[in-house]
Design a protein around this motif. Sequence first.
Motif, PDB file in Angstrom:
ATOM      1  N   GLY A  64       0.676   4.241  -2.433  1.00 47.20           N
ATOM      2  CA  GLY A  64       0.558   5.596  -1.879  1.00 47.20           C
ATOM      3  C   GLY A  64       1.567   6.542  -2.524  1.00 47.20           C
ATOM      4  N   SER A  93      -0.005   7.271   5.845  1.00 43.04           N
ATOM      5  CA  SER A  93      -0.488   6.276   6.822  1.00 43.04           C
ATOM      6  C   SER A  93       0.196   4.921   6.651  1.00 43.04           C
ATOM      7  CB  SER A  93      -2.005   6.114   6.688  1.00 43.04           C
ATOM      8  OG  SER A  93      -2.314   5.654   5.377  1.00 43.04           O
ATOM      9  N   THR A  94       0.855   4.696   5.500  1.00 42.96           N
ATOM     10  CA  THR A  94       1.575   3.428   5.319  1.00 42.96           C
ATOM     11  C   THR A  94       3.090   3.645   5.361  1.00 42.96           C
ATOM     12  OG1 THR A  94       1.427   3.767   2.927  1.00 42.96           O
ATOM     13  CG2 THR A  94      -0.232   2.332   3.940  1.00 42.96           C
ATOM     14  N   VAL A 107      -5.261   0.348  -5.520  1.00 46.04           N
ATOM     15  CA  VAL A 107      -5.771   1.401  -4.636  1.00 46.04           C
ATOM     16  C   VAL A 107      -5.253   2.739  -5.151  1.00 46.04           C
ATOM     17  CG1 VAL A 107      -5.784   2.287  -2.276  1.00 46.04           C
ATOM     18  CG2 VAL A 107      -5.739  -0.172  -2.666  1.00 46.04           C
ATOM     19  N   LEU A 153      -2.870   7.876   2.070  1.00 49.36           N
ATOM     20  CA  LEU A 153      -2.380   6.499   1.953  1.00 49.36           C
ATOM     21  C   LEU A 153      -0.863   6.457   2.111  1.00 49.36           C
ATOM     22  CD1 LEU A 153      -3.040   3.501   1.277  1.00 49.36           C
ATOM     23  CD2 LEU A 153      -2.564   4.073  -1.117  1.00 49.36           C
ATOM     24  N   PHE A 155       0.827  -1.208   0.000  1.00 47.01           N
ATOM     25  CA  PHE A 155       0.000   0.000   0.000  1.00 47.01           C
ATOM     26  C   PHE A 155       0.865   1.264   0.000  1.00 47.01           C
ATOM     27  CE2 PHE A 155      -4.119  -1.870   0.179  1.00 47.01           C
ATOM     28  CZ  PHE A 155      -3.894  -3.126   0.725  1.00 47.01           C
TER      29      PHE A 155
END
Length: 180
Positions: A112, A137-138, A128, A134, A108
Motif C-alpha cells: 500500500g 485500510s492496512t 497487489v 490499501l 499489504f
Amino acid sequence: MSAQLGPGEQDRFATMLGWAIFVTFFILFFNIINLPRTPLGEREGMQLWHDSLGWVVGVLCLIRLYWFAAGPQPRPPEGMPDDSFSHSRAILFMLVLVFAVEFLIGIFYAWGEGRNLNFFGAVVPQLVETSETLRISTGYPHSALAFYYLMLFTIWLVLGWWQNRKYGAGWRRLFPGEKV
Ligand code: HEM
C-alpha cells in the motif's frame, strides 16, 4: 505423548518455538519503536530489518498456531484450576495470533505504501497494486494492533503474578521454556 508431559509442562517443539518467537520479536520490538521515529527517506535499513524480522516472527507464529491445535496439550501446574490455566493459555494464543496477523497485514501495508518487501536482501515482488485505500485500510490496523499486543502483555504479567500469588505457580512460566 501427552501422558509423558508432567503438570505445567509443554513439549520440546513448543518450547523451541517459544524461544525463537521471543528472541526475534524482542529484536523486532526495538525496530518497531525506532522505525516511525526515523525520518522518511532514511528508513531503508530499518525497513529491511523490519520486513526480514517480520517474516521470521510471522512464519514462526503461524507454525506455533498450528502446534497449539495439533501438538500435545499441556496440563495445568499442580494446584492451578483448569479455568485459570485456560485463561493464561488463551492470552498466549491471542498474542501469537496478533503477531501472525500483524505479519499478514504488514505485507499489504508495504505494498500500500508502494514499497517492495525485503527478506534479508531478497526482494519479494509486489503482488497487489499500490493504492491509498490499501495503504489506509492496512496501515491503521498494523499500527493499532501494536497497542493491542502491549495490552495483552500487561494482562499476561498481571495474571501470572496473580497465579503465582494464589497457586504458587512461579514466575518462570511467564517466559519461554518448558514450564507453562
Ligand atoms: C513482512 C512483515 C512486515 C511488513 C512488510 C511490515 C510493514 C510495515 C510498514 C510498511 C510499516 C510502516 C513504516 C515504514 O515502513 O515506514 C510498518 C510499521 C510497523 N509495523 Fe510492520 N510489517 C511487518 C511485520 C510486522 C510485525 C510482525 C509486527 C508486530 C508484531 C509489526 C508491527 C509494526 C508496527 C508497530 C509499526 C509502526 C507503526 C507506526 O507507528 O506507525 N510489523 N510495518
